[in-house]
Design an enzyme around this catalytic site. Structure first.
Site, PDB file in Angstrom:
ATOM      1  N   GLY A 284       0.850  -1.185   0.000  1.00 18.41           N
ATOM      2  CA  GLY A 284       0.000   0.000   0.000  1.00 18.41           C
ATOM      3  C   GLY A 284       0.884   1.233   0.000  1.00 18.41           C
ATOM      4  O   GLY A 284       1.789   1.357   0.841  1.00 18.41           O
TER       5      GLY A 284
ATOM      6  N   ASP B 263      -1.176   4.960  -6.219  1.00 17.99           N
ATOM      7  CA  ASP B 263       0.239   4.734  -5.907  1.00 17.99           C
ATOM      8  C   ASP B 263       1.110   5.864  -6.404  1.00 17.99           C
ATOM      9  O   ASP B 263       2.176   6.120  -5.844  1.00 17.99           O
ATOM     10  CB  ASP B 263       0.681   3.394  -6.496  1.00 17.99           C
ATOM     11  CG  ASP B 263       0.025   2.249  -5.755  1.00 17.99           C
ATOM     12  OD1 ASP B 263      -1.142   1.946  -6.053  1.00 17.99           O
ATOM     13  OD2 ASP B 263       0.664   1.681  -4.841  1.00 17.99           O
TER      14      ASP B 263
ATOM     15  N   ASN C 147      -2.633   3.047 -10.189  1.00 24.15           N
ATOM     16  CA  ASN C 147      -3.194   2.285  -9.078  1.00 24.15           C
ATOM     17  C   ASN C 147      -3.173   0.818  -9.463  1.00 24.15           C
ATOM     18  O   ASN C 147      -2.782   0.440 -10.571  1.00 24.15           O
ATOM     19  CB  ASN C 147      -4.609   2.776  -8.737  1.00 24.15           C
ATOM     20  CG  ASN C 147      -5.071   2.295  -7.361  1.00 24.15           C
ATOM     21  OD1 ASN C 147      -4.387   2.483  -6.364  1.00 24.15           O
ATOM     22  ND2 ASN C 147      -6.225   1.657  -7.323  1.00 24.15           N
ATOM     23  N   LYS C 148      -3.604  -0.027  -8.533  1.00 23.88           N
ATOM     24  CA  LYS C 148      -3.558  -1.465  -8.771  1.00 23.88           C
ATOM     25  C   LYS C 148      -4.148  -1.863 -10.115  1.00 23.88           C
ATOM     26  O   LYS C 148      -5.189  -1.329 -10.524  1.00 23.88           O
ATOM     27  CB  LYS C 148      -4.328  -2.169  -7.634  1.00 23.88           C
ATOM     28  CG  LYS C 148      -4.331  -3.677  -7.682  1.00 23.88           C
ATOM     29  CD  LYS C 148      -2.959  -4.293  -7.778  1.00 23.88           C
ATOM     30  CE  LYS C 148      -2.007  -3.696  -6.795  1.00 23.88           C
ATOM     31  NZ  LYS C 148      -0.596  -4.021  -7.038  1.00 23.88           N
TER      32      LYS C 148
HETATM   33  C1  LIG Z   1      -3.707   3.652  -0.021  1.00 19.76           C
HETATM   34  S1  LIG Z   1      -3.290   3.391  -1.644  1.00 19.76           S
HETATM   35  C2  LIG Z   1      -2.873   1.702  -1.662  1.00 19.76           C
HETATM   36  C3  LIG Z   1      -2.618   1.215  -3.059  1.00 19.76           C
HETATM   37  O1  LIG Z   1      -1.496   0.328  -3.046  1.00 19.76           O
HETATM   38  C4  LIG Z   1      -1.926  -0.923  -3.548  1.00 19.76           C
HETATM   39  O2  LIG Z   1      -0.933  -1.598  -4.242  1.00 19.76           O
HETATM   40  P1  LIG Z   1      -0.117  -2.784  -3.491  1.00 19.76           P
HETATM   41  O3  LIG Z   1      -1.118  -3.580  -2.710  1.00 19.76           O
HETATM   42  O4  LIG Z   1       0.516  -3.560  -4.633  1.00 19.76           O
HETATM   43  O5  LIG Z   1       0.919  -2.087  -2.629  1.00 19.76           O
HETATM   44  C5  LIG Z   1      -3.074  -0.566  -4.449  1.00 19.76           C
HETATM   45  O6  LIG Z   1      -2.630  -0.014  -5.660  1.00 19.76           O
HETATM   46  C6  LIG Z   1      -3.778   0.427  -3.579  1.00 19.76           C
HETATM   47  O7  LIG Z   1      -4.727   1.199  -4.231  1.00 19.76           O
END
Ligand SMILES: CSC[C@H]1O[C@H](OP(=O)(O)O)[C@H](O)[C@@H]1O
Length: 350
Positions: free
Chosen positions: A53, A245, A255-256
């Site tokens: 995150g 992100d 973002n994801k």
């Molecule tokens: C609070 S924004 C979190 C953001 O990060 C996640 O990615 P990951 O789980 O790979 O670190 C995802 O994009 C979330 O939206």
């Protein structure tokens, strides 16, 4: 079990002089923590997504810098700063997309360079700075949540919101960004239900967002990623709120993976699509999203669901962990300083 115990994915344990991370790779089946005692352990934890995150990665990297500073033996300031740069470079190699990681590392380096006193005093100042970054993020999330509820559709009936991945307390220092908006909407009686995309391949929605909602008694429906457009077409979704992100100066948002397709579907069904993120996630140096580095992860994440292989031997894989949603598909970017149209984001630049 409904509990309102705040979730803090990363925190400093003064008694044991280590960082405690919730091991997010074990949720929802097991709530367990990992003690992080040095910068290398922190780098590994970020890389393999024990902590993940964007904001949580930034806070963790800050603590990684503080831990790294304590590993440096020299008392000679210039040599200390040189070795701290090496710690920074090691942490920067963990994950490329979330700008929070790089922002936090840079802030820690500047703290060290600006600090006066002995190496020991600098080491103490760095730990204090990491704790400060953590506290600021929690406050920022709560401000984002308050700003976010203001822009949700104003309807007499309670809202059905869709979210993608996990932008909750687990993805931040606490409370969450997109899921912070959800928490505040629930607390204010504005929310009927959250629809959580499972979010292949790492399933942060099914595992983490669902876990956070269940912990707090927030009604949540998990759907597979390919159901989101159908739910919108059926009139089941009133608005979409996701995290970020890295956001470029024009509002394009990384973002994801899968966020872009949710945004396209939302646009097609005239459903407002919001991004909730702290201003520390905006990279004003980037003119547009085309310059955002997209992390590609191990192909085994695609080849398997959990420990079960789902593909035959002999296939190729593609595993970008993020995609970029163009600003034109975003109704508003919700920050701690208010919600703005993407084209107005530059007005919030400090
Ligand atoms: C609070 S924004 C979190 C953001 O990060 C996640 O990615 P990951 O789980 O790979 O670190 C995802 O994009 C979330 O939206």
């Amino acid at each position: 079990m409904v509990c309102h115990t705040p979730v803090y994915p990363v925190r400093w344990d003064r008694e044991n002089q280590c960082v405690i991370l919730i091991d997010q790779t074990c949720l929802p089946g097991e709530y367990t923590t990992v003690n992080i005692r040095n910068s290398s352990e922190m780098a590994r934890a970020i890389k393999i997504m024990i902590v993940r995150g964007a904001p949580a990665i930034g806070v963790s990297a800050a603590y990684g810098m503080a831990l790294g500073a304590r590993e440096i033996q020299t008392q000679e300031r210039a040599l200390f700063l040189e070795q701290l740069e090496a710690v920074a470079e090691m942490l920067k190699q963990t994950r490329p997309t979330a700008v929070n990681l790089f922002w936090a590392i840079q802030r820690m380096l500047e703290t060290a360079r600006d600090a006066s006193g002995s190496v020991g005093e600098i080491q103490s100042q760095l730990l204090a700075e990491a704790e400060q970054i953590q506290q600021e993020d929690i406050q920022t999330c709560q401000a984002i949540a308050q700003e976010g509820v203001k822009v949700l559709p104003d309807r007499p009936e309670r809202l059905n919101l869709l979210t993608h991945c996990n932008a909750g307390a687990l993805a931040t220092a606490g409370y969450g960004t997109a899921l912070g908006v959800v928490r505040s909407a629930w607390a204010q009686g504005r929310l009927k239900r959250v629809y959580a995309d499972e979010t292949r391949p790492r399933l942060q929605g099914a595992k983490l967002t669902a876990w956070e909602c269940v912990q707090e008694g927030i009604p949540v429906t998990v759907i597979t990623d390919n159901m989101a457009a159908h739910c919108m077409q059926q009139g089941m979704i009133d608005a979409v709120v996701v995290g970020a992100d890295r956001i470029s100066a024009n509002g394009d948002t990384a973002n994801k993976i899968g966020t872009y397709s949710v945004a396209v579907a939302a646009k097609a069904h005239n459903i407002p699509f919001y991004v909730a993120a702290p201003l520390s996630t905006v990279d004003f140096k980037l003119a547009d999203g085309g310059e955002i580095p997209i992390e590609e992860r191990d192909s085994q994440e695609v080849a398997q669901v959990g420990d079960t292989r789902i593909t035959p031997v002999g296939v190729e894989y593609y595993n970008p962990a993020f995609d970029v949603t163009p600003a034109a598909l975003i109704a508003g970017i919700i920050t701690e300083k208010g919600a703005v149209a993407p084209q107005d984001l530059i007005s919030l630049k400090g």
